[in-house]
Design a protein around this motif. Structure first.
Motif, short mmCIF file in Angstrom:
data_model
loop_
_atom_site.label_atom_id
_atom_site.label_comp_id
_atom_site.label_asym_id
_atom_site.label_seq_id
_atom_site.Cartn_x
_atom_site.Cartn_y
_atom_site.Cartn_z
N PRO A 66 -14.63 74.29 -7.11
CA PRO A 66 -15.85 75.12 -6.93
C PRO A 66 -16.55 75.39 -8.26
O PRO A 66 -17.75 75.56 -8.32
CB PRO A 66 -15.31 76.41 -6.30
CG PRO A 66 -13.88 76.47 -6.69
CD PRO A 66 -13.41 75.04 -6.77
N HIS A 67 -15.76 75.44 -9.36
CA HIS A 67 -16.36 75.74 -10.66
C HIS A 67 -17.26 74.60 -11.12
O HIS A 67 -18.39 74.83 -11.58
CB HIS A 67 -15.26 76.00 -11.70
CG HIS A 67 -14.30 77.07 -11.29
ND1 HIS A 67 -14.68 78.37 -11.09
CD2 HIS A 67 -12.96 77.01 -11.00
CE1 HIS A 67 -13.63 79.10 -10.72
NE2 HIS A 67 -12.57 78.30 -10.66
N LEU A 68 -16.76 73.35 -11.01
CA LEU A 68 -17.56 72.22 -11.47
C LEU A 68 -18.77 72.01 -10.56
O LEU A 68 -19.86 71.69 -11.03
CB LEU A 68 -16.69 70.95 -11.51
CG LEU A 68 -17.21 69.84 -12.42
CD1 LEU A 68 -17.40 70.34 -13.84
CD2 LEU A 68 -16.25 68.66 -12.42
N ASN A 69 -18.56 72.19 -9.24
CA ASN A 69 -19.70 72.07 -8.32
C ASN A 69 -20.74 73.16 -8.59
O ASN A 69 -21.94 72.92 -8.51
CB ASN A 69 -19.22 72.14 -6.87
CG ASN A 69 -18.62 70.83 -6.41
OD1 ASN A 69 -19.16 69.77 -6.67
ND2 ASN A 69 -17.47 70.89 -5.76
N SER A 70 -20.25 74.36 -8.91
CA SER A 70 -21.18 75.45 -9.24
C SER A 70 -21.93 75.14 -10.52
O SER A 70 -23.12 75.42 -10.65
CB SER A 70 -20.43 76.77 -9.38
OG SER A 70 -19.90 77.17 -8.15
N GLU A 106 -25.52 75.09 1.77
CA GLU A 106 -26.37 75.66 0.74
C GLU A 106 -26.00 77.11 0.44
O GLU A 106 -25.92 77.53 -0.71
CB GLU A 106 -27.85 75.59 1.16
CG GLU A 106 -28.43 74.19 1.22
CD GLU A 106 -28.46 73.52 -0.14
OE1 GLU A 106 -28.81 74.19 -1.13
OE2 GLU A 106 -28.09 72.34 -0.21
N PHE A 107 -25.73 77.87 1.51
CA PHE A 107 -25.36 79.28 1.32
C PHE A 107 -24.04 79.42 0.58
O PHE A 107 -23.87 80.28 -0.30
CB PHE A 107 -25.27 79.99 2.67
CG PHE A 107 -26.62 80.27 3.31
CD1 PHE A 107 -27.78 80.16 2.58
CD2 PHE A 107 -26.71 80.64 4.65
CE1 PHE A 107 -29.02 80.41 3.15
CE2 PHE A 107 -27.94 80.89 5.23
CZ PHE A 107 -29.09 80.77 4.49
N LEU A 108 -23.08 78.58 0.93
CA LEU A 108 -21.77 78.64 0.27
C LEU A 108 -21.89 78.27 -1.21
O LEU A 108 -21.24 78.88 -2.07
CB LEU A 108 -20.78 77.71 0.98
CG LEU A 108 -20.34 78.16 2.38
CD1 LEU A 108 -19.51 77.08 3.04
CD2 LEU A 108 -19.56 79.48 2.31
N THR A 109 -22.70 77.27 -1.50
CA THR A 109 -22.90 76.87 -2.90
C THR A 109 -23.54 78.02 -3.69
O THR A 109 -23.15 78.30 -4.83
CB THR A 109 -23.80 75.62 -2.98
OG1 THR A 109 -23.22 74.58 -2.20
CG2 THR A 109 -23.94 75.15 -4.42
N ILE A 110 -24.53 78.67 -3.08
CA ILE A 110 -25.19 79.82 -3.74
C ILE A 110 -24.18 80.94 -3.96
O ILE A 110 -24.12 81.55 -5.03
CB ILE A 110 -26.38 80.31 -2.89
CG1 ILE A 110 -27.50 79.27 -2.92
CG2 ILE A 110 -26.90 81.65 -3.39
CD1 ILE A 110 -28.59 79.51 -1.92
N LEU A 152 -22.94 82.32 -7.71
CA LEU A 152 -23.21 83.70 -8.13
C LEU A 152 -21.98 84.58 -8.08
O LEU A 152 -22.07 85.80 -8.17
CB LEU A 152 -24.31 84.30 -7.25
CG LEU A 152 -25.68 83.60 -7.31
CD1 LEU A 152 -26.64 84.23 -6.31
CD2 LEU A 152 -26.27 83.67 -8.71
N SER A 153 -20.82 83.96 -7.94
CA SER A 153 -19.59 84.74 -7.80
C SER A 153 -19.30 85.58 -9.04
O SER A 153 -18.77 86.69 -8.94
CB SER A 153 -18.41 83.81 -7.52
OG SER A 153 -18.26 82.87 -8.57
N ALA A 167 -33.38 76.63 -2.01
CA ALA A 167 -32.24 77.17 -2.75
C ALA A 167 -32.71 78.08 -3.88
O ALA A 167 -32.10 79.11 -4.17
CB ALA A 167 -31.38 76.03 -3.30
N GLN A 168 -33.81 77.73 -4.51
CA GLN A 168 -34.34 78.55 -5.59
C GLN A 168 -34.78 79.91 -5.07
O GLN A 168 -34.53 80.94 -5.71
CB GLN A 168 -35.52 77.83 -6.26
CG GLN A 168 -36.01 78.52 -7.52
CD GLN A 168 -37.10 77.72 -8.21
OE1 GLN A 168 -37.27 76.54 -7.94
NE2 GLN A 168 -37.82 78.36 -9.10
N ILE A 169 -35.42 79.92 -3.91
CA ILE A 169 -35.82 81.19 -3.28
C ILE A 169 -34.59 82.06 -3.02
O ILE A 169 -34.54 83.24 -3.37
CB ILE A 169 -36.58 80.92 -1.97
CG1 ILE A 169 -37.95 80.28 -2.27
CG2 ILE A 169 -36.78 82.22 -1.19
CD1 ILE A 169 -38.64 79.73 -1.04
N MET A 170 -33.57 81.45 -2.39
CA MET A 170 -32.37 82.20 -2.03
C MET A 170 -31.63 82.68 -3.28
O MET A 170 -31.13 83.81 -3.33
CB MET A 170 -31.45 81.33 -1.17
CG MET A 170 -32.04 80.93 0.18
SD MET A 170 -32.47 82.36 1.22
CE MET A 170 -30.86 83.12 1.44
#
Length: 735
Positions: free
Chosen positions: A401-405, A443-447, A451-452, A482-485
């Protein structure tokens, strides 16, 4: 004056005289006098000043005969109003003073209020003696309070505020302005709305609240046009030009000054026409003044007035006097116009100079943005490229998740940089939305993962709720979405501590292939005050920010609003201090399984080609050299890298390549000049510009130089190979 008109006036006069003689033995009633006053008022309002003055004289004679001070004051007020309409301001003031002297002998506050207000108008707006005019306005307001007449009080307050603002006494006029605003909220009135908006604009300008001032002036101008109030409209344009001049918007200020001048010219022309129409009336003005003065002291005046020779002589003298006054007025007006034209010419010259400076400033801004854009995209290419290489070379990290983030954040940062640097393009609707397939939950999970770290810092939890009826694959601009969210969720996290943030998506309508989805971002943080909720979408605004409270540019919500406008949507906010905030918006996304497959297939590139293509990379940045070389070689292409245009020309003279990847911004010789020289050497190998410049900025020059296509860094490797293969196969006639 034509003889026929004189005869008619004499007949009219004898007619009233006869009525007086017949009724001299019987005193007239108040009802009869009031009827005459009403008739004279209607004639004055319709522009028939001659008859209005004749009837007012008869009504005044009768009011004096019954010794009714209220009716005498009413008649003098009406006579003064006639002279006011005829621009005989000194005579108007003379009769208003007479009206006030009789009104003060009574207990009737209504007539006192009316006459004091009229005198205030005379001294403030005609004689420019503001202190004296303000004194009469304040007396009128006192009488309005006694009779509880809110409408008259509002009109007087309006006049008082305008007068105080004209001489720069905004603080003294503040209370009066509040009173008018309160009155207008309760009683909508077209007669005050234009001036009221203008006064609010002047006050906001004084308080340096430029946004409010701009709104009020624009509203005043809109209503002035709608209600055809030329005089109020002209002053609104004048005051608005002062605001624009202060804001250094010289061109717009000049345009509003021109409109003010044009409207004044039209009003002046109308006034000239009106004066021409009542020129005959002006011959009798002094006669009325003399006659009315004598009514108070002479009961037998009607017999002396019958002498025709005396009337003709008096009228002749009056005519000469009025003509001299009119000539004097024309001379003064001409001087004023010459001075105004000189001032406008000077202002025009200053505006031309200011416009030239503004154009130079805009050019420098464009050049600066172009340079910054290149300098920011170049290191971002390194971040995105190295992240992609890590994910490809170390498959065990693909689920990290860190590299994907990191990858998502880098791409989001790239998009944010582009939008910040080109926010003027967003405002001009120059951004075109892409159509890509994506999964809403992914998309929501990536966001959430990206932002974790903010969530942990403020001890917040993020909850996601997606309506099951929403299709798994949607088509739309996922990067802009995604930018909006990201902006909204990161805002919620920053302004919430030890709380919850909810991301909610619900399908609210389906029309054909379009699915309307409502999104809500809820938090239980600090909330936003009602007064600040209109400001939060303005650029660089950070409501309630203290020295070290929150970070950010203040552009987030402004970009959100403009991006949603691209989607054809709007955003709504509900908030209460201490209880949290809810942002709500709707977006239409497309769902079509065939189109989804087509989009996915279009971005696939056949990597199984047996051809071993040879690629020349011309790039001066060492990190970019490494990344581009790795991307090319991992797909079994051979690659040679040179660091400038001269070395590219040398190696092309010795070897052949299937394609050239050309950087634009290089030392010694840039990519455009290098490509031109390559073409002059007769080399027709396809050239792709790999650049950090915005594509729209260099397209024309690239075509002229002989470049075949442009790819902006950072880029998707899949897209690069798709363009490369297409150009190579086309050059080799394999397609």
């Amino acid at each position: 004056m034509p003889p026929i008109r004189i005869v008619l006036l004499i007949i009219f006069y004898f007619n009233f005289l006869g009525i007086t003689l017949i009724g001299q033995n019987q005193l007239p009633s108040k009802k009869e006098i009031n009827k005459l006053i009403g008739s004279a008022t209607k004639l004055r309002e319709s522009g028939d000043f001659e008859k209005s003055l004749l009837i007012s004289r008869l009504a005044l004679r009768q009011a004096i005969s019954i010794k009714d001070n209220i009716l005498i004051a009413e008649n003098y007020n009406n006579v003064a109003a006639n002279f006011n309409a005829l621009a005989e301001f000194d005579k108007a003031i003379f009769y208003y003073d007479k009206a006030l002297s009789y009104a003060n002998l009574t207990q009737n506050d209504t007539i006192k209020q009316r006459v004091n207000n009229n005198l205030g108008n005379m001294y403030c707006f005609e004689k420019k003696k503001y202190d004296k005019g303000v004194f009469y306005y304040r007396k009128a307001i006192e009488y309005s309070k006694n009779i509880s007449d809110s409408s008259q009080m509002a009109f007087t307050n309006l006049n008082l505020t305008w007068a105080l603002f004209d001489i720069g006494k905004f603080q003294k006029g503040e209370e009066s302005l509040k009173q008018i605003n309160l009155y207008y909220k309760k009683h909508k009135n077209d007669y005050v709305v234009v001036v009221l908006n203008m006064l609010n604009g002047m006050y906001s300008n004084f308080k340096n609240d430029d946004a409010k001032a701009d709104f009020y002036f624009k509203e005043a101008i809109r209503l002035g046009k709608e209600l055809d109030e030329k005089s109020d409209l002209s002053f609104s344009h004048l005051e608005y030009s002062k605001l624009l001049l202060k804001l250094k918007k010289y061109k717009e200020a000049y345009e509003h000054l021109q409109i003010y001048t044009r409207l004044n010219d039209e009003i002046y022309a109308e006034e000239k026409l009106e004066k021409a129409n009542v020129e005959g009336v002006n011959f009798q003005l002094d006669e009325y003044k003399r006659t009315i003065d004598k009514i108070e002291n002479e009961k037998d005046l009607q017999f002396q007035s019958l002498k025709k020779s005396r009337i003709i002589v008096l009228l002749f003298i009056i005519a000469i006097f009025v003509l001299l006054l009119f000539l004097n007025s024309l001379i003064k007006n001409n001087r004023f116009r010459l001075k105004s034209n000189a001032d406008l010419m000077l202002a025009n010259q200053e505006l031309v100079i200011a416009n030239k400076k503004a154009q130079e400033s805009a050019l420098l801004k464009t050049q600066f943005i172009s340079t910054i854009s290149h300098e920011l995209r170049t290191p971002l290419y390194g971040v995105v490229g190295i992240t992609d290489l890590l994910l490809e070379e170390h498959q065990e990290l693909t689920k990290s998740p860190h590299l994907n983030s990191l990858k998502f954040s880098a791409r989001y940062l790239l998009s944010l940089v582009n939008d910040i640097l080109q926010i003027n393009k967003i405002e001009e609707n120059k951004i075109i939305l892409d159509k890509l397939t994506f999964n809403l939950m992914d998309e929501f999970l990536t966001i959430k993962n990206s932002l974790s770290f903010i969530a942990k810092k403020n001890n917040n939890k993020i909850f996601i709720e997606v309506d099951e009826s929403i299709p798994e694959s949607l088509i739309g601009d996922k990067l802009r979405f995604a930018q909006i969210m990201m902006n909204l969720v990161s805002n919620a996290l920053k302004f919430t501590k030890d709380g919850n943030i909810e991301i909610i998506a619900r399908q609210i309508a389906v029309k054909g292939e379009m699915h309307t989805i409502e999104f809500k971002i809820k938090d239980n943080g600090v909330g936003i005050a009602a007064l600040d909720q209109d400001k939060i979408f303005d650029k660089f605004v950070q409501v309630g920010r203290k020295e070290l409270d929150y970070q950010g540019t203040g552009l987030g919500l402004s970009i959100v609003k403009r991006l949603l406008e691209l989607f054809g949507s709007n955003i709504f906010v509900e908030s209460e201090l201490g209880k949290g905030t809810v942002f709500t918006f709707c977006i239409d996304f497309e769902y079509n399984s065939m189109k989804t497959n087509e989009i996915i297939n279009n971005i696939q590139v056949d990597m199984s080609l047996n051809h071993a293509f040879k690629v020349l990379v011309v790039e001066d940045n060492q990190i970019n050299q490494l990344i581009t070389k790795k991307i090319i070689e991992k797909n079994n292409y051979s690659c040679i890298v040179v660091e400038d245009g001269f070395k590219a020309l040398e190696i092309l003279a010795q070897e052949e390549f299937d394609i050239i990847l050309m950087d634009i911004n290089m030392p010694l010789m840039n990519g455009f000049e290098t490509t031109r020289r390559i073409r002059l050497e007769g080399v027709d190998t396809p050239v792709i510009a790999l650049t950090a410049f915005d594509k729209n900025e260099i397209t024309d020059e690239a075509i002229m130089a002989g470049i075949n296509d442009i790819i902006v860094k950072p880029f998707e490797s899949v897209q690069l190979f798709k363009v490369m293969n297409s150009l190579i196969l086309k050059a080799k006639n394999l397609v």
